[in-house]
Enzyme design. Structure first.
Site, PDB file in Angstrom:
ATOM      1  N   TYR A 142      -8.760   7.841   2.983  1.00  0.00           N
ATOM      2  CA  TYR A 142      -8.341   6.441   2.939  1.00  0.00           C
ATOM      3  C   TYR A 142      -6.831   6.399   3.115  1.00  0.00           C
ATOM      4  O   TYR A 142      -6.101   7.112   2.431  1.00  0.00           O
ATOM      5  CB  TYR A 142      -8.731   5.818   1.595  1.00  0.00           C
ATOM      6  CG  TYR A 142      -8.289   4.379   1.439  1.00  0.00           C
ATOM      7  CD1 TYR A 142      -8.863   3.364   2.218  1.00  0.00           C
ATOM      8  CD2 TYR A 142      -7.296   4.027   0.531  1.00  0.00           C
ATOM      9  CE1 TYR A 142      -8.456   2.045   2.077  1.00  0.00           C
ATOM     10  CE2 TYR A 142      -6.894   2.707   0.384  1.00  0.00           C
ATOM     11  CZ  TYR A 142      -7.476   1.726   1.157  1.00  0.00           C
ATOM     12  OH  TYR A 142      -7.069   0.408   1.021  1.00  0.00           O
ATOM     13  N   ASP A 237      -0.519  12.150   4.385  1.00  0.00           N
ATOM     14  CA  ASP A 237      -0.548  10.942   3.558  1.00  0.00           C
ATOM     15  C   ASP A 237      -0.584  11.397   2.104  1.00  0.00           C
ATOM     16  O   ASP A 237      -1.629  11.759   1.572  1.00  0.00           O
ATOM     17  CB  ASP A 237      -1.757  10.082   3.900  1.00  0.00           C
ATOM     18  CG  ASP A 237      -1.802   8.807   3.060  1.00  0.00           C
ATOM     19  OD1 ASP A 237      -0.944   8.663   2.159  1.00  0.00           O
ATOM     20  OD2 ASP A 237      -2.691   7.964   3.302  1.00  0.00           O
ATOM     21  N   LYS A 265       2.431   4.658  -4.748  1.00  0.00           N
ATOM     22  CA  LYS A 265       1.927   4.845  -6.115  1.00  0.00           C
ATOM     23  C   LYS A 265       3.014   5.324  -7.097  1.00  0.00           C
ATOM     24  O   LYS A 265       3.793   4.516  -7.561  1.00  0.00           O
ATOM     25  CB  LYS A 265       0.693   5.739  -6.083  1.00  0.00           C
ATOM     26  CG  LYS A 265      -0.405   5.043  -5.260  1.00  0.00           C
ATOM     27  CD  LYS A 265      -1.800   5.561  -5.378  1.00  0.00           C
ATOM     28  CE  LYS A 265      -2.762   4.582  -4.709  1.00  0.00           C
ATOM     29  NZ  LYS A 265      -3.593   5.111  -3.659  1.00  0.00           N
TER      30      LYS A 265
HETATM   31  C1  LIG Z   1      -3.733   4.218  -2.322  1.00  0.00           C
HETATM   32  C2  LIG Z   1      -3.584   4.925  -1.031  1.00  0.00           C
HETATM   33  C3  LIG Z   1      -3.055   4.280   0.103  1.00  0.00           C
HETATM   34  C4  LIG Z   1      -2.740   2.815   0.125  1.00  0.00           C
HETATM   35  O1  LIG Z   1      -1.720   2.454  -0.752  1.00  0.00           O
HETATM   36  P1  LIG Z   1      -1.622   0.919  -1.229  1.00  0.00           P
HETATM   37  O2  LIG Z   1      -0.372   0.890  -2.048  1.00  0.00           O
HETATM   38  O3  LIG Z   1      -2.871   0.646  -1.984  1.00  0.00           O
HETATM   39  O4  LIG Z   1      -1.511   0.092  -0.007  1.00  0.00           O
HETATM   40  C5  LIG Z   1      -2.853   5.036   1.247  1.00  0.00           C
HETATM   41  N1  LIG Z   1      -3.163   6.337   1.279  1.00  0.00           N
HETATM   42  C6  LIG Z   1      -3.676   6.992   0.214  1.00  0.00           C
HETATM   43  C7  LIG Z   1      -3.974   8.448   0.302  1.00  0.00           C
HETATM   44  C8  LIG Z   1      -3.927   6.305  -0.964  1.00  0.00           C
HETATM   45  O5  LIG Z   1      -4.489   6.947  -1.998  1.00  0.00           O
END
Ligand SMILES: *Cc1c(COP(=O)(O)O)cnc(C)c1O
Length: 428
Positions: A142, A237, A265
Site C-alpha cells: 500500500y 516506501d 507517520k
Molecule cells: C500509511 C502508508 C502510506 C500512506 O500514508 P498516509 O499518511 O496515510 O497518506 C503510504 N505508504 C505506506 C507504506 C504506508 O504504510
C-alpha cells in the site's frame, strides 16, 4: 446504548461509513468502532470510559506512545509563535538536516502533509527524472491512495475488498505493472517486456499493509541491482518502516541504498506530515529547481515540524530501538509459547516493534499467502481481545506496533489476553 454507538450513528449520517479513513471502520467485524476520548502512553480511553492497551499506535506514528511529554511540550512551545506562514522557517531546515543525517541515501528532502503526497510525488519524480512511463508495484503493498498506486493495494482497500479502486481509469492503471512480492522472475520478465520504459520500482521494503511479512534473503538486493542495470529508480516506501525498523528504516538495517525514499507517520509525531527525498541530482529535478512540479500550502508547517523533530530527537537520545526490540522479543516469546501450548500452528511475524499474527499455517511471503488466513477466526480473536482490553488492528491485514511507552506489564497482560482470545477463536 453505548456512547460510541450513538456517536457512530451520528457519524454515519454525515461522514461516509462514519469514518474519515476506511481502516477505522469495523465493518467486517459486525460492530461499531469505539470512539477515543483521550490517550496517554500505550493506553486509549474510549468515550464510554473503557481502557485499552493499544497496538495500533495511530497506525504507526505513535512510536513513543500517545501524547509523549517531549512532543506535547514542543508543540506547546511552537504554537504561540504562529501556526504557519507559508514562508520558510528555521525548523524546516533543522528537520531536513536531521532526515539527511539519519538516512544517508537522502541528500535532499521535500516535506509533504501525508504519506500519500510523498509517494505520489516520488512516482512523479521517478517518471520526470527518467522520462519513462511505467511503474512497478507489488500486490499487497500500500502506497497511499494515489490513483496509479491503488492497484492491488493493501491496508483498508484489502480489508474492505477493494484493492482496485473505482474512479481509477484503466488508462491510468495500465501504466502500473503489478507483480507478486518476493518473485524475482516476475520482475525480470517485466523489464524484458518493457525495455527502456520502466521509470522505477516502488516497494515497501518490509511490507506492513497486508499483515506484516518480510523479503526473502537477497530479494531487495536483487531489486537494487535490476533497477540499476536498467536505468530505473528504486523507491523505498518507508512511510511505515522509516524511523521504526531502525533509525534509518529498513535501508539502514539491511544496508541498501534506494534512489528515492518516502517517509510519513513517525516523522510527524502524530501531526500530518510526510516527506520524500533521495539523491541530490534526482531531487534537483523538483520544482523550483527542475521541471517536476510539487507543492503544498501547509508543507513544512512549523507546528508539525516541531512535533516530528521532538519525536525524532527523543528516539535518537534514548536508545529507543534497543528498548523496542526488547519489548518485541518479549511479546514474540509469549506468543510462540501460546501457539505451542495451545497447539495452534499459526504464523507469527515480527521485526523489532512491528508484528503480525497471521491466521494461517502457511509461510507468508506475498499477498496470496497473506490472504490465506481464516478471517472468521480472526474476527473471534479480535472481539475477545477487545473484551479483554487489548486493541489490535481491526483487520488481519494490518501490522501491530509496539511503542516505547508499553511496559513489560502491558506486554504480559497482552500475552495473557491473547491466550484467552485464541482459545475462544479456536473453539468454535
Ligand atoms: C500509511 C502508508 C502510506 C500512506 O500514508 P498516509 O499518511 O496515510 O497518506 C503510504 N505508504 C505506506 C507504506 C504506508 O504504510
Amino acid at each position: 446504548m453505548a456512547i460510541s454507538e450513538e456517536l457512530f450513528e451520528r457519524a454515519c449520517r454525515v461522514i461516509p461509513g462514519g469514518v474519515n479513513s476506511p481502516v477505522r471502520a469495523f465493518r467486517r467485524l459486525d460492530r461499531a468502532p469505539f470512539f477515543v476520548a483521550k490517550a496517554a502512553g500505550a493506553h486509549l480511553t474510549d468515550e464510554d470510559g473503557r481502557q485499552y492497551i493499544d497496538y495500533v499506535g495511530t497506525w504507526g506514528p505513535a512510536i513513543l506512545g500517545h501524547a509523549p511529554e517531549c512532543v506535547i511540550s514542543a508543540v506547546q512551545a511552537a504554537v504561540p509563535q504562529g501556526l504557519g506562514y507559508g514562508i520558510p522557517t528555521r525548523i524546516e531546515v533543522d528537520m531536513a538536516e536531521t532526515i539527511c543525517r539519519w538516512i544517508p541515501s537522502i541528500e535532499k528532502v521535500r516535506m509533504t502533509n501525508s504519506g500519500t503526497e510523498a509517494t505520489m510525488s516520488a512516482v512523479r519524480l521517478a517518471r520526470g527524472y527518467t522520462g519513462r512511463k511505467y511503474i512497478i508495484k507489488f500486490a499487497g503493498c500500500y502506497h497511499g491512495h494515489v490513483d496509479s498506486l491503488l492497484v492491488a493495494a493493501g491496508s483498508g482497500a484489502l480489508t474492505h475488498g477493494e484493492p482496485d479502486s473505482a474512479g481509477v481509469p484503466a488508462e491510468f492503471a495500465n501504466l502500473t505493472i503489478v507483480l507478486p512480492y518476493n518473485d524475482r522472475a516476475a520482475v525480470e520478465r517485466a523489464f524484458a517486456q518493457h525495455p527502456g520504459e520502466i521509470a522505477g520500482i516502488i516497494v515497501e521494503p518490509f511490507p506492513g499493509n497486508a499483515g506484516f511479512f518480510l523479503p526473502k534473503p537477497g530479494y531487495l538486493e536483487f531489486l537494487r541491482e535490476i533497477t540499476e542495470k536498467n536505468g530505473a529508480l528504486l523507491i523505498f516506501d518507508e512511510v511505515m518502516t522509516g524511523f521504526r525498523i531502525s533509525a534509518a528504516g529498513v535501508q539502514g538495517k539491511i544496508g541498501i541504498t534506494p534512489d528515492i525514499t518516502t517517509l510519513g507517520k513517525i516523522i510527524g509525531g502524530g501531526l500530518p506530515v510526510g516527506a520524500f527525498g533521495g539523491r541530490r541530482e534526482i531531487m534537483d529535478c523538483v520544482s523550483p529547481l527542475g521541471p517536476v512540479y510539487q507543492a503544498g500550502t501547509l508543507s513544512g508547517n512549523p507546528v508539525a515540524m516541531a512535533a516530528g523533530l521532538a519525536q525524532l530527537n527523543y528516539l535518537e537520545q534514548h536508545d529507543s530501538y534497543t528498548r523496542l526490540e526488547q519489548l518485541g522479543a518479549r511479546l514474540e516469546e509469549g506468543v510462540r509459547r501460546i501457539l505451542r501450548d495451545e497447539n495452534l500452528p499459526l504464523t507469527f511475524m515480527r521485526d523489532g516493534s512491528m508484528f503480525c499474527l497471521h491466521f494461517t499455517e502457511q509461510d507468508v511471503y506475498d499477498l496470496d499467502t497473506a490472504m490465506s488466513g481464516n478471517f472468521d477466526m480472526f474476527r473471534r480473536y479480535f472481539h475477545a481481545m477487545l473484551e479483554q482490553g487489548v486493541y489490535v488492528a481491526p483487520s488481519p491485514y494490518e501490522t501491530g506496533f509496539i511503542s516505547t511507552a508499553h511496559t513489560e506489564a502491558d506486554i504480559d497482560a497482552t500475552v495473557a489476553a491473547m491466550q484467552y482470545a485464541l482459545r475462544v477463536a479456536n473453539n468454535q
